[in-house]
Write an enzyme that holds these catalytic residues in place. Sequence first.
Site, short mmCIF file in Angstrom:
data_model
loop_
_atom_site.label_atom_id
_atom_site.label_comp_id
_atom_site.label_asym_id
_atom_site.label_seq_id
_atom_site.Cartn_x
_atom_site.Cartn_y
_atom_site.Cartn_z
N ASP A 507 12.62 18.70 7.36
CA ASP A 507 11.44 18.83 8.22
C ASP A 507 10.31 19.56 7.51
O ASP A 507 10.53 20.31 6.58
CB ASP A 507 11.81 19.60 9.49
N ASP A 509 8.79 22.06 8.42
CA ASP A 509 8.61 23.39 8.99
C ASP A 509 9.27 24.44 8.09
O ASP A 509 9.70 24.13 6.98
CB ASP A 509 9.19 23.45 10.41
#
Length: 644
Positions: A507, A509
């Site tokens: 991801d 993030d």
Amino acid sequence: MKNNNIDNVEYGAKEIQVLEGLEAVRKRPGMYIGSTSTRGLHHLVYEIVDNAIDETLAGFCDKVSVEILPDNIICVRDNGRGIPVGIHPKLKIPAVTVVFTVLHAGGKFGGSGYKVSGGLHGVGSSVVNALSEWLIVRVFDGNNVHEQSFKRGIKASELISAPDSSPRGTEIKFKADPEIFNETCEYDFGILANRLREQAFLNAGLEIFLSDKRSEEKQEVFKYDGGISKFVEFIQKKRGLDSIHKDVIHFSGDLENETASVEIALQFNNSYGEIMVSFANNIHTTDGGTHEDGFRSALTRVVNSYARQFGVLKELDKNFIGEDVREGICVVISVKIQNAQFEGQTKSRLGNSEIRTLVDKIVFENFKVYLEENPAPAKLIMEKILAAASAREAARKARDLVRRKSAMESASLPGKLADCQSKDPAETEIYIVEGDSAGGSAKGGRDRRFQAILPLWGKMLNVEKARLDKVYGNEKLMPVITALGCGVSEDLDISKLRYHKVIIMADADVDGSHIRTLLLTFFFRFTRDIIEAGHVYIAQPPLYRVKKSKSKEHYYVFSDSERDEILKQLGGQTEVQRYKGLGEMDSEQLWETTMNPETRTMLQISLEDAATADETFAILMGEKVEPRREFIEQNAKYVVNLDV
Ligand code: TSJ
């Protein structure tokens, strides 16, 4: 008019000797200052500052200031006794003139002699002078100033005295000669700051002031009454390491005849690496030497002796090895010796054998007492060492197991691996995917003929993360090793790599960035060849899907600015979907945006050069996010629409 033109001066025998010396320096500057690059340039400053620090060691100076002036002129001052200006009995010229014109004239005339002098110091002033377009020395004796100037090492004026009530001290101003430093004459504030800070740590109480007056004024003051103990704290803080016990442990001692002194500061931190920084006569001994050897030997013996005595090790237990004992240690060793012997190619290894015995004795006696008198930190340190020893044992077992398995050719592929049909590494890819749901989408979306998926599951514990050095015991990484099939470290055989594209997909993030960093660190450390061969990539999933309302027309975008651009182009009613994680995309979307070789974007990971990367590794292993992010940015280059 006074004639300063050196061409018209007649030379006597001693001046000719001087000129020959200077010419040798200007002909082969590298022999005297290492190089004429930016490194050599900064070396000029160190040579001058070292003289002021010698005056500190002699006990007569507690302030040194270094200024970078406009036009890269350097001005160094101290508040010491001032270079002697009296006439040298043999050479019949002022001592200060000797210092700047005679090669190898040290600072040790006058005979006051301090216990310990910087082994390589006091001899560099004439070298700096020879390599300077001009240099001016001013000696303040409290009543008068004595001033002399030089051009390219050659006397440009006599030593002139005038009344001046400034406090005692020495001031040197010089401008590096661009004929010699033809790459650059530009000083770097940070480089000077690091070196001066280090010297301030090594000389407790000495105040070193650095300022940059070239454009916007910058200045820093370095003064550490705690000396090398503060150095230990500084190093750990800079690397984002937390200590496991409160106080820095500090020992010191001398040889009886005072020809050598030793100072050691150490602290254990929550990492698994070893940081040992050593100095002899304030010179960084990057290749170690007898002082480091003595330290290591004594440390291992003390810890084992304590562990036996207090039952940390039971009768049947094996002794700790040095590696166990030094896990997570940060130590600074500083020795000062009357006749230091520097060995090796770069003269950065200490050779004096009496120092091994001295350091050994000081560490053995003092650390034993420390542990006995400080049960709280002693307990924490012992627990840490015990953990290191059992981790080493566990890693050894796991490694033996893996080696046995692969020896029998039965190392089975990890259960979670969804392998591809093709067995030709040249055309196959493996996606290492963080998270089960993303793993599911990837399995559904892939082209199973040549794309394999390996989901990594479970959150990596901090311990495992830092224990990357004991890779064989690492549950998260073992499946990666077996799936790649090429082994690691000394067993690495890149010809056995089962996929020529190893793609990390996580991801966008913080967690995703952690796993990317972790895997890159792992590859760098254990399978560096596969990075160097260009086999490692990072998948680039889109951040948004932008859609024209009531239409099938849609775009995947990879940045905020790209999104705004497309929104502007589309106009009218639009819908923006933000992908927080890979799991939010269905199989088809993941294929279309991130996995389809025709349309995807990937970052290819390259290591520009192993040496620089090796340095950066500490940053990758450290706790601080920002330096790691920078590393990855610097080491990744964009590759668009790679051919398969
Ligand atoms: F400050 C400085 F970095 F610019 C600098 C300071 C540069 C150089 C080349 C030398 C010095 C310096 C030298 N500061 N203080 C001294 N001290 C002596 O040279 C000195 C003074 C007195 C006696 C004595 O025995 O009375 C001996 C020495 C070596």
